[in-house]
Enzyme design. Structure first.
Site, PDB file in Angstrom:
ATOM      1  N   ASN A  21      46.619  35.392  44.987  1.00  0.00           N
ATOM      2  CA  ASN A  21      46.748  36.850  44.930  1.00  0.00           C
ATOM      3  C   ASN A  21      45.481  37.456  45.514  1.00  0.00           C
ATOM      4  OD1 ASN A  21      47.190  39.514  44.295  1.00  0.00           O
ATOM      5  ND2 ASN A  21      46.896  39.272  42.087  1.00  0.00           N
ATOM      6  N   TRP A  22      45.543  37.788  46.806  1.00  0.00           N
ATOM      7  CA  TRP A  22      44.346  38.279  47.502  1.00  0.00           C
ATOM      8  C   TRP A  22      43.956  39.697  47.070  1.00  0.00           C
ATOM      9  CZ3 TRP A  22      45.090  36.681  53.405  1.00  0.00           C
ATOM     10  CH2 TRP A  22      45.002  35.292  53.495  1.00  0.00           C
ATOM     11  N   LYS A  23      44.834  40.377  46.366  1.00  0.00           N
ATOM     12  CA  LYS A  23      44.573  41.771  45.945  1.00  0.00           C
ATOM     13  C   LYS A  23      44.202  42.622  47.166  1.00  0.00           C
ATOM     14  CE  LYS A  23      43.369  40.133  41.388  1.00  0.00           C
ATOM     15  NZ  LYS A  23      42.731  40.371  40.122  1.00  0.00           N
ATOM     16  N   HIS A 117      51.853  43.290  37.799  1.00  0.00           N
ATOM     17  CA  HIS A 117      50.474  42.834  37.620  1.00  0.00           C
ATOM     18  C   HIS A 117      49.724  43.820  36.724  1.00  0.00           C
ATOM     19  CE1 HIS A 117      46.331  41.759  38.385  1.00  0.00           C
ATOM     20  NE2 HIS A 117      46.790  40.580  38.762  1.00  0.00           N
ATOM     21  N   GLU A 186      49.172  36.217  32.104  1.00  0.00           N
ATOM     22  CA  GLU A 186      47.834  36.669  32.497  1.00  0.00           C
ATOM     23  C   GLU A 186      47.278  37.612  31.434  1.00  0.00           C
ATOM     24  OE1 GLU A 186      46.951  36.367  37.011  1.00  0.00           O
ATOM     25  OE2 GLU A 186      47.686  38.357  36.535  1.00  0.00           O
ATOM     26  N   SER A 232      40.843  34.473  35.723  1.00  0.00           N
ATOM     27  CA  SER A 232      39.565  33.767  35.940  1.00  0.00           C
ATOM     28  C   SER A 232      39.743  32.269  36.164  1.00  0.00           C
ATOM     29  CB  SER A 232      38.601  34.008  34.776  1.00  0.00           C
ATOM     30  OG  SER A 232      38.270  35.366  34.672  1.00  0.00           O
ATOM     31  N   GLY A 253      43.233  34.930  41.552  1.00  0.00           N
ATOM     32  CA  GLY A 253      42.787  36.155  42.233  1.00  0.00           C
ATOM     33  C   GLY A 253      41.506  35.903  43.001  1.00  0.00           C
ATOM     34  N   GLY A 254      40.372  36.239  42.392  1.00  0.00           N
ATOM     35  CA  GLY A 254      39.055  36.156  43.053  1.00  0.00           C
ATOM     36  C   GLY A 254      38.828  34.858  43.814  1.00  0.00           C
TER      37      GLY A 254
END
Ligand code: PGA
Length: 274
Positions: A21-23, A117, A186, A232, A253-254
């Site tokens: 998930n590159w956001k 999300h 999540e 995370s 994500g990150g």
């Protein structure tokens, strides 16, 4: 209608899915290409058999989807990765400024859609009704929804919050539709960009997933196609989550835009894929 999806069924291939998930990152298309090239280089020397143990879903920002699809189809990525979107318009047609429709996504080669999300729910005010409409639109148009479920805090009756979120988000869905969904557990307090966040423990994430699965059976007479953990996930803690049988992948994500780290996560997922 799209061809049957190769990652959704739990059987016969029980590979650990890694959803990137590159956001709202990366900043540029050139950086997006670098991420894909890094993953492609990692896949290059793997045998066909080894590739069968890798399942990646790239969910880039809308504006990069077309280029990502081109890069995927021209490289080794086509054997191990599929495309997802981070969102979808709540209705298939009509005037909706700023939205991207199901048919547009389909034409771009998208097969999965992240829905509900927590950043959309809690930062942009998306309620269960909107999440529910998006989920129905995604299903009606043949996408595999990755529906995000998670409590905001562990204070008070947080399981009740999960129950209500599931009921509100999945309202009116048939048993078959629920069985098509991928649920991403999540917990909001675990999302890396939230203040004071820290990842859940693998044991507690597994217990929450089991709780969600039980609740789905009770309400809809079926479980979801798969359950992912998100919040995370890093190269450091991925093994703890991915080795658990209740967790069939991760929503990252990150770490999904930190290319070297993402490769480490893929490598860990591979070890636990059957
Ligand atoms: P994170 O994000 O891995 O940066 O915590 C996960 C997500 O928000 O889907």
């Amino acid at each position: 209608m799209k061809p049957p999806n190769i990652y959704a069924p739990r059987k016969p291939m029980n590979k650990k899915l890694i959803v990137a998930n590159w956001k709202m990152l990366p900043e540029t298309l050139a950086q997006a290409r670098e991420i894909l090239e890094t993953v492609n280089n990692y896949l290059e020397p793997l045998s066909e058999l080894e590739l069968e143990h890798i399942g990646i879903i790239f969910c880039p920002p809308f504006v990069f989807i077309e280029e990502v699809e081109k890069m995927m189809s021209l490289s080794r990525l086509r054997t191990a990765a599929l495309l997802g979107a981070q969102d979808i318009a709540p209705q298939s047609q009509g005037a909706l400024t700023g939205e991207v429709s199901a048919s547009m996504l389909e034409r771009l080669g998208v097969q999965y859609v992240i829905i509900g999300h927590s950043e959309r729910r809690w930062k942009l005010g998306e309620n269960d009704e909107v999440v529910n409409a998006k989920l129905k639109t995604a299903l009606e148009n043949g996408f595999i929804p990755i529906i995000c479920i998670g409590e905001r805090t562990r204070v008070g009756d947080w399981k009740h919050e999960l129950d209500e979120q599931i009921k509100g988000s999945l309202r009116g869905l048939s048993q078959d539709s629920v069985a098509r969904c991928i649920v991403a557990y999540e917990p909001v307090w675990a999302i890396s960009t939230n203040p004071g966040s820290h990842s859940d423990t693998p044991e507690s994430a597994s217990a929450s997933i089991e709780y969600i699965e039980e609740f789905l059976h009770q309400e809809y007479g079926t479980g979801a196609a798969r359950y992912l953990y998100g919040g995370s996930v890093t190269a450091e803690n991925a093994e703890g989550f991915l080795q658990r049988k209740e967790i069939s992948g991760a929503l990252v994500g990150g770490a999904s835009v930190r290319k070297e780290e993402f490769i480490e996560i893929l490598n860990i997922a591979r070890q636990f894929s059957k």
